[in-house]
Design a protein around this motif. Structure first.
Motif, short mmCIF file in Angstrom:
data_model
loop_
_atom_site.label_atom_id
_atom_site.label_comp_id
_atom_site.label_asym_id
_atom_site.label_seq_id
_atom_site.Cartn_x
_atom_site.Cartn_y
_atom_site.Cartn_z
N UNK A 150 -19.29 15.45 -2.83
CA UNK A 150 -20.59 15.68 -2.14
C UNK A 150 -21.50 16.91 -2.38
N UNK A 151 -20.47 17.94 -2.87
CA UNK A 151 -21.08 19.23 -3.19
C UNK A 151 -21.97 19.11 -4.44
N UNK A 152 -21.20 18.32 -5.67
CA UNK A 152 -21.68 18.49 -6.94
C UNK A 152 -22.97 17.42 -6.74
N UNK A 153 -23.09 16.36 -5.83
CA UNK A 153 -23.93 15.66 -5.78
C UNK A 153 -25.18 16.10 -5.23
N UNK A 154 -25.21 17.41 -4.76
CA UNK A 154 -26.57 17.88 -4.13
C UNK A 154 -27.01 17.29 -3.03
N UNK A 179 -13.80 11.76 -9.02
CA UNK A 179 -13.84 13.19 -9.45
C UNK A 179 -12.81 13.51 -10.70
N UNK A 180 -12.03 12.26 -11.28
CA UNK A 180 -11.17 12.68 -12.07
C UNK A 180 -11.69 12.27 -13.50
N UNK A 181 -11.10 12.75 -14.57
CA UNK A 181 -11.61 12.55 -15.85
C UNK A 181 -10.89 11.28 -16.40
N UNK A 182 -11.35 10.83 -17.71
CA UNK A 182 -10.80 9.59 -18.31
C UNK A 182 -9.48 9.75 -18.59
N UNK A 183 -8.81 8.99 -19.19
CA UNK A 183 -7.45 9.09 -19.34
C UNK A 183 -7.34 9.54 -20.90
N UNK A 184 -7.69 8.66 -21.81
CA UNK A 184 -7.86 8.95 -23.12
C UNK A 184 -6.57 9.45 -23.90
N UNK A 185 -6.33 9.59 -25.14
CA UNK A 185 -5.60 10.31 -25.80
C UNK A 185 -4.44 9.48 -26.67
N UNK A 186 -4.31 7.98 -26.20
CA UNK A 186 -3.04 7.40 -26.96
C UNK A 186 -3.78 6.50 -28.06
N UNK A 239 -17.29 14.63 -24.23
CA UNK A 239 -17.39 15.59 -22.73
C UNK A 239 -18.40 15.55 -22.03
N UNK A 240 -18.23 15.33 -20.71
CA UNK A 240 -19.30 15.40 -19.66
C UNK A 240 -20.23 16.44 -19.91
N UNK A 241 -21.61 16.54 -19.53
CA UNK A 241 -22.36 17.98 -19.44
C UNK A 241 -21.88 18.56 -18.08
N UNK A 242 -21.61 19.96 -18.01
CA UNK A 242 -21.27 20.64 -17.03
C UNK A 242 -22.26 20.72 -16.01
N UNK A 243 -22.03 20.11 -14.61
CA UNK A 243 -22.97 20.14 -13.73
C UNK A 243 -23.10 21.79 -13.18
N UNK A 277 -24.18 4.15 -7.49
CA UNK A 277 -23.70 5.33 -8.31
C UNK A 277 -23.42 6.37 -7.37
N UNK A 278 -22.64 7.24 -8.02
CA UNK A 278 -22.09 8.56 -7.29
C UNK A 278 -23.30 9.50 -7.31
N UNK A 279 -24.24 9.56 -6.66
CA UNK A 279 -25.62 10.31 -6.58
C UNK A 279 -25.64 10.78 -5.32
N UNK A 280 -26.58 11.85 -4.81
CA UNK A 280 -27.20 12.15 -3.52
C UNK A 280 -27.45 11.05 -2.62
N UNK A 281 -28.21 10.22 -3.04
CA UNK A 281 -28.91 9.31 -2.16
C UNK A 281 -27.61 8.28 -1.55
N UNK A 282 -26.76 7.84 -2.65
CA UNK A 282 -25.68 7.03 -2.04
C UNK A 282 -24.79 7.69 -0.87
N UNK A 283 -24.46 8.94 -1.36
CA UNK A 283 -23.93 9.54 -0.16
C UNK A 283 -24.62 9.86 1.11
N UNK A 284 -25.71 10.16 0.71
CA UNK A 284 -26.72 10.25 2.24
C UNK A 284 -26.76 9.03 2.91
#
Length: 276
Positions: free
Chosen positions: A118-122, A180-187, A195-199, A91-98
């Motif tokens: 990296x910054x958003x994962x804290x 870091x990109x959002x879903x495509x959606x819409x068609x 909507x994802x929670x704002x970090x 997963x895209x979390x601090x432990x994985x990046x560390x």
């Protein structure tokens, strides 16, 4: 007289061609070139079965000791670990990046494209020090062979204003590299996502340190990854109204053309022996 039998040759062509006309694969190259070392890799490519007895193991030439649990099992090449595979598994979390940063398994370009993640994962402070040190190290920048625009794009991605954070959560922005990109959606109603929670944005002082490091990286990349311009150089930048529009190439969608023009002028300045 078999070599004059054209009918037999035509028949082979209709059935798939001669041996030389078959597609070249790694397995076929091993067989054609009679490659036999390293034994474990060759047997994995050819899909050979693991020896069933200790005696067969000794005759095969495989390194190490005989593993009875693998007896008779078809051998495969081991899948090499990559940063994408690690993120997919953990997963895209601090432990994985560390883990990727401390084990030096995160390539420079992947690190540069994922600074926002990296910054958003804290990630911990120790990881920030490692990343920033790489961004300001002349040898690392030179070996990365990244052009200055790559660092400018990374600088642009470090926008953590409330508007940018909301757009990223809604899938409209958030240029933070992979993940870091959002879903495509819409068609046709497909791909509709909640909507994802704002970090929470990272600390401002940490973001400032990254931006300062990227500013240094741009200068280093200009001086080391671009051939020097000998002699005297005059640089003229057009900052008229024709360049007051967004750039649509290079991944810098938030940047105006006038900013790209000024950056290009600065690159000429750093790369030139004498510039005015």
């Amino acid at each position: 007289l078999a070599k004059y039998n054209n009918e037999q040759k035509e028949k082979k062509k209709r059935q798939g061609g001669t041996n030389l006309e078959r597609p070249i694969t790694l397995k076929r190259m091993v067989r054609l070139l009679h490659i036999h070392e390293p034994v474990n890799h060759v047997m994995g490519i050819l899909g050979k079965t693991y020896p069933r007895t200790e005696e067969e193991f000794q005759q095969s030439g495989l390194p190490g000791a005989f593993d009875e649990s693998k007896a008779g099992v078809r051998m495969r090449l081991a899948i090499p670990p990559t940063w994408e595979r690690e993120l997919s598994a953990s997963g895209n979390n601090a432990a994985s990046w560390q883990k990727l940063i401390t084990s030096d398994n995160l390539p420079f370009m992947a690190m540069l494209r994922n600074l926002r993640n990296l910054l958003l994962a804290n990630i911990p402070t120790s990881c920030h020090r490692i990343v920033i040190q790489k961004l300001i190290d002349p040898d690392t920048i030179r070996n990365s062979r990244q052009f200055p625009f790559r660092f400018f794009s990374a600088f642009e991605a470090l926008d953590f204003s409330p508007e940018a954070m909301a757009a990223s959560a809604a899938g409209r922005g958030g240029r933070g590299g992979r993940g870091g990109r959002g879903g495509r959606g819409g068609k046709g109603g497909r791909g509709q996502q909640a909507a994802k929670p704002i970090p929470s944005p990272p600390p401002a002082n940490v973001v400032a340190r990254y931006k300062e490091a990227l500013d240094i990286a741009v200068r280093l990349a200009t001086m080391q990854n671009i051939k020097p311009i000998h002699g005297a150089t005059a640089v003229l930048c057009n900052i008229g109204s024709s360049l007051r529009r967004p750039c649509t190439s290079g991944g810098m969608t938030k940047t105006q053309l006038v900013e790209v023009a000024v950056l290009l002028g600065l690159m000429f300045q750093y790369a030139s022996e004498e510039c005015r």
